[in-house]
Design a protein around this motif. Structure first.
Motif, PDB file in Angstrom:
ATOM      1  N   HIS B  49     -41.316 -73.796-132.973  1.00 43.69           N
ATOM      2  CA  HIS B  49     -42.624 -74.377-133.283  1.00 43.69           C
ATOM      3  C   HIS B  49     -42.908 -75.531-132.331  1.00 43.69           C
ATOM      4  N   ASN B  50     -44.147 -76.052-132.365  1.00 40.63           N
ATOM      5  CA  ASN B  50     -44.497 -77.188-131.518  1.00 40.63           C
ATOM      6  C   ASN B  50     -43.596 -78.382-131.833  1.00 40.63           C
ATOM      7  N   PRO B  52     -42.744 -81.947-132.854  1.00 45.77           N
ATOM      8  CA  PRO B  52     -43.509 -82.967-133.571  1.00 45.77           C
ATOM      9  C   PRO B  52     -43.481 -84.312-132.863  1.00 45.77           C
ATOM     10  N   ALA B  56     -44.618 -88.735-136.592  1.00 47.74           N
ATOM     11  CA  ALA B  56     -45.038 -87.868-137.703  1.00 47.74           C
ATOM     12  C   ALA B  56     -44.340 -88.218-139.012  1.00 47.74           C
ATOM     13  N   PHE B  57     -43.122 -88.774-138.933  1.00 49.04           N
ATOM     14  CA  PHE B  57     -42.374 -89.097-140.153  1.00 49.04           C
ATOM     15  C   PHE B  57     -41.694 -90.455-139.984  1.00 49.04           C
ATOM     16  N   GLU B  60     -36.320 -92.699-142.209  1.00 48.35           N
ATOM     17  CA  GLU B  60     -35.537 -92.073-143.296  1.00 48.35           C
ATOM     18  C   GLU B  60     -35.878 -90.595-143.429  1.00 48.35           C
ATOM     19  N   GLN B  61     -37.174 -90.285-143.299  1.00 45.39           N
ATOM     20  CA  GLN B  61     -37.570 -88.873-143.403  1.00 45.39           C
ATOM     21  C   GLN B  61     -36.994 -88.053-142.256  1.00 45.39           C
ATOM     22  N   GLU B  63     -34.161 -88.439-140.854  1.00 38.66           N
ATOM     23  CA  GLU B  63     -32.746 -88.125-141.117  1.00 38.66           C
ATOM     24  C   GLU B  63     -32.621 -86.862-141.954  1.00 38.66           C
ATOM     25  N   THR B  64     -33.479 -86.742-142.973  1.00 41.40           N
ATOM     26  CA  THR B  64     -33.435 -85.548-143.829  1.00 41.40           C
ATOM     27  C   THR B  64     -33.931 -84.316-143.067  1.00 41.40           C
ATOM     28  N   ILE B  65     -34.998 -84.506-142.305  1.00 43.75           N
ATOM     29  CA  ILE B  65     -35.580 -83.357-141.588  1.00 43.75           C
ATOM     30  C   ILE B  65     -34.627 -82.840-140.499  1.00 43.75           C
TER      31      ILE B  65
END
Lengths: 377, 91
Positions: B49-50, B52, B56-57, B60-61, B63-65
């Motif tokens: 996919h493109n 990001p 975009a996040f 902390e986000q 790390e999860t992604i």
């Protein structure tokens, strides 16, 4: 409706919990899409789907992921569990996954099917529901990636419930589809488990190319039935090449996949004339897709455009009541509003080939114009 | 029948152009372990996919992604750590 409300309440509670501090991390991501579809004799806005993805990170090694699919179909809202599994990082190169997961049978089902990733509004022939090969299953999987000098490889081996056989004897299932495999079984119909895996090679140092080989072997029939020892060998080959091309001022993306399902020969009951019949039960589907995005031109409008072409084909076995031979061309133009939001316009022509499907004449072509919008979040 | 004949030429053309582009990309010689996070981010995200934007996040986000993508895309630990470091730094 009660189910949907309950789920919305749970989602709301979890979103509230997201703001609390702590070691556990919770995140909602996902995607949604809908569109307008125009065929020769009909046109309709289609509801598409809404797919929230829930991620819980309990530690640096432990992750839970789940995806629900809300889909409008025939005036009703359908709810499905796409996957729900726990991943545990064993070491630098190995991860254990348990639960219901997208199967690494090729790459389309596992990586490319979400509406904001798939470059066209439709899926290739044989890669949707009732396609050739599995998309998800319940079981256990070991997977990971390894460096190989300048190159890389990735691997997956898994044990799952596996497919079962539509033996044509159950009136609750379409009896004219005897010999077809049924995937995504919540419970196994026998003691045998499907064993499968995929190996992917990325031979170029910039990881732009990947070639993958997948296989799965499973026994299919119900316990103590005449089909108990009937087995199937499923295979897939996938190809991907994505790279910036300087002389085109853009990025080209080539994708392709071949799926095959070979089932042992067996006799089935013919519901149309009450006789027994058999056929060579081999099915195949494949697609090849090329897309180009002029991402490095100076014009702000043109750099967000993307041009796509795809050819796909599907062959179900000769002699089966569900025999079919279909081909499809699809051409599209996409406009990327941002990296995960896209408007897709496509024209596709499908040919039923030598054998017509239900409601179609042999050799009939079906044209369609599809306009979809997809939103990743 | 006509469609089937055309399809062979289409597939041959696709693989011909793919071969051309592969030759162009062969000039890159960096092993994965030596690559910076920004390069790994660009190379690995775009395979499906493109890529990001780092904005975009939140950190902390990310790390999860990235843990999620490590599992989904079968990235190595080294690649994942470098990508998340880059995303946090550029965020």
């Amino acid at each position: 409706m009660k189910k949907v409300l309950l789920i919305m309440m749970v989602m709301g509670t979890m979103l509230f919990a997201q703001s609390k501090p702590g070691q556990s991390r919770f995140l909602v991501r996902g995607y949604a899409h809908s569109g307008l579809e125009i065929y020769k004799d009909e046109s309709s806005f289609v509801g598409g789907s809404f797919n929230p993805i829930f991620l819980w990170q309990q530690s640096d090694r432990l992750l839970f992921e789940a995806e629900l699919e809300f889909e409008l179909e025939n005036g009703e809202t359908h709810l499905a569990l796409e996957y729900a599994n726990m991943s545990y990082i064993l070491n630098e190169y190995a991860t254990l996954r348990l639960g219901k997961f997208l199967l690494p049978f090729g790459t389309f089902a596992e990586r490319l099917h979400p509406a904001w990733i798939n470059r066209l509004p439709s899926r290739p022939l044989g890669f949707g529901h009732d396609g050739v090969g599995p998309a998800r299953d319940l079981g256990i999987e070991l997977r990971g990636g390894l460096p190989l000098g300048d190159a890389k490889m990735n691997y997956s081996v898994y044990v799952t419930n596996g497919p079962s056989l539509n033996d044509g004897l159950n009136p609750a299932i379409e009896q004219e589809e005897a010999g077809m495999l049924l995937y995504d079984n919540a419970e196994d119909n026998n003691k045998n488990k499907a064993v499968g895996g995929r190996v992917g090679f990325l031979p170029l140092s910039n990881s732009s190319m990947e070639i993958g080989f997948s296989g799965q072997y499973a026994k299919l029939g119900d316990n103590e039935s005449k089909y108990e020892d009937l087995a199937a060998l499923l295979y897939a080959v996938d190809f991907s090449y994505v790279s910036r091309v300087s002389f085109l001022n853009g990025v080209i993306d080539v994708k392709g996949q071949l799926n095959g399902v070979n089932v042992d020969n067996a006799d089935y009951f013919n519901v149309e004339d009450s006789s027994m019949y058999s056929f060579t039960n081999n099915s195949q589907s494949y697609y090849a897709q090329l897309s180009y995005r002029p991402a490095y031109v100076s014009n702000d409008f043109f750099k967000d455009l993307e041009f796509v072409g795809r050819y796909s084909a599907l062959t179900f076995p000769d002699g089966a009541l569900w025999e079919s031979d279909q081909t499809q061309y699809a051409f599209g133009v996409n406009y990327w509003i941002d990296w995960r939001t896209v408007v897709k316009l496509s024209y596709q022509v499908s040919d039923a080939g030598g054998h017509g499907n239900e409601g179609e004449e042999a050799g009939e072509s079906t044209d369609a114009i599809l306009l979809h919008w997809s939103f990743g979040f | 029948m006509k469609l089937k004949r055309i399809s062979k030429y289409t597939i041959v053309a696709i693989f011909f152009f793919a071969a051309l582009f592969v030759l162009e990309s062969c000039s890159s010689k960096n092993a994965s372990a030596a690559k910076p996070g920004a390069v790994l981010w660009g190379e690995n995200c775009i395979r499906c996919h493109n890529a990001p934007s780092p904005a975009a996040f939140s950190d902390e986000q990310w790390e999860t992604i990235t843990l999620h993508m490590r599992v989904r895309a079968s990235l190595t630990a080294n690649e994942t750590e470098k990508v998340v470091e880059f995303l946090k730094m550029a965020n």
